[in-house]
Design an enzyme around this catalytic site. Structure first.
Site, PDB file in Angstrom:
ATOM      1  N   CYS A   1       0.878  -1.172   0.000  1.00 41.07           N
ATOM      2  CA  CYS A   1       0.000   0.000   0.000  1.00 41.07           C
ATOM      3  C   CYS A   1       0.916   1.222   0.000  1.00 41.07           C
ATOM      4  O   CYS A   1       2.065   1.127  -0.426  1.00 41.07           O
ATOM      5  CB  CYS A   1      -0.990  -0.026   1.170  1.00 41.07           C
ATOM      6  SG  CYS A   1      -0.276   0.248   2.804  1.00 41.07           S
TER       7      CYS A   1
ATOM      8  N   ARG B   1      -3.320  -0.642   5.537  1.00 41.05           N
ATOM      9  CA  ARG B   1      -3.867  -1.716   4.703  1.00 41.05           C
ATOM     10  C   ARG B   1      -2.921  -2.882   4.496  1.00 41.05           C
ATOM     11  O   ARG B   1      -3.300  -4.042   4.711  1.00 41.05           O
ATOM     12  CB  ARG B   1      -4.309  -1.158   3.344  1.00 41.05           C
ATOM     13  CG  ARG B   1      -5.458  -0.177   3.443  1.00 41.05           C
ATOM     14  CD  ARG B   1      -5.738   0.492   2.123  1.00 41.05           C
ATOM     15  NE  ARG B   1      -4.622   1.392   1.767  1.00 41.05           N
ATOM     16  CZ  ARG B   1      -4.521   2.043   0.617  1.00 41.05           C
ATOM     17  NH1 ARG B   1      -5.451   1.874  -0.312  1.00 41.05           N
ATOM     18  NH2 ARG B   1      -3.509   2.859   0.384  1.00 41.05           N
TER      19      ARG B   1
ATOM     20  N   ASP C   1      -7.683   3.884   1.070  1.00 40.02           N
ATOM     21  CA  ASP C   1      -6.908   4.151   2.275  1.00 40.02           C
ATOM     22  C   ASP C   1      -7.795   4.733   3.374  1.00 40.02           C
ATOM     23  O   ASP C   1      -8.403   5.784   3.186  1.00 40.02           O
ATOM     24  CB  ASP C   1      -5.783   5.133   1.933  1.00 40.02           C
ATOM     25  CG  ASP C   1      -4.701   5.201   2.990  1.00 40.02           C
ATOM     26  OD1 ASP C   1      -4.912   4.649   4.103  1.00 40.02           O
ATOM     27  OD2 ASP C   1      -3.658   5.803   2.715  1.00 40.02           O
TER      28      ASP C   1
END
Length: 146
Positions: free
Chosen positions: A9, A15, A117
Site C-alpha cells: 500500500c 492496509r 486508504d
C-alpha cells in the site's frame, strides 16, 4: 508455486500490514512467506493505532510490525505482489518493470475491487477496509490452496 508474497500500500501502516497478517494467518499451514511494504512507507513506524485496534478486535496481533519501503530487491524476491489500488500496480512497475505478470489487486477476485486508504478517516473507515481486506485475503487463500 508461490514461496514469497508481498502486500503493498502507500504508508505500510494500515492496509498492507493488515493484509500481511491476515494472509499469513490464512496460509499458516503452508510454507508461503508473506511480507508487506509501502510505496511511500512510514519506515520504522508500527501500525496505525486504529488499524491495529481493528485487527486486534478480530483476534490478531500486530505488536512486532514495523513499516518498510518497497525496493526493487523486495519485488524481485516476491513471487506474487498484491496491491490495494490500480494505481499501485503502475507504481510497483515503475520500481521493477520486470514484475509485470506478478502484480495484482488484492481485490482481484472481487471484480478487481480497490481498497481505499482509511488513514485519518476515523474508525468506521478502518472497519470497512478490514472487512474488504479480509474478504480478499480469503479469496486468495482459497486460490492458493489453503
Amino acid at each position: 508455486m508461490f514461496r514469497n508474497i508481498l502486500v503493498v500500500c502507500v504508508g505500510n501502516i494500515c492496509r498492507s500490514p493488515t493484509a500481511e497478517i491476515l494472509l499469513r494467518n490464512a496460509l499458516a499451514s503452508s510454507t508461503i512467506a508473506v511480507t508487506s511494504a509501502g510505496l511511500g512507507a512510514r519506515v520504522g513506524e508500527s501500525m496505525e493505532p486504529a488499524a491495529r485496534q481493528v485487527l486486534e478486535e478480530h483476534g490478531h496481533s500486530a505488536q512486532a510490525f514495523t513499516a518498510r519501503q518497497i525496493t526493487p530487491d523486495i519485488v524481485n524476491e516476491s513471487d506474487l505482489v498484491l496491491v490495494m489500488e490500480k494505481e499501485h500496480v503502475n507504481q510497483v512497475l515503475k520500481i521493477a518493470s520486470h514484475a509485470r505478470g506478478k502484480v495484482f489487486l488484492l481485490g482481484k477476485w472481487q471484480s478487481d475491487r480497490e481498497i481505499q486508504d482509511p488513514y485519518r478517516q476515523g474508525k468506521a473507515a478502518f472497519i470497512h477496509a478490514h472487512a474488504l481486506i479480509e474478504a480478499a485475503v480469503c479469496s486468495w487463500a482459497q486460490r492458493l490452496g489453503h
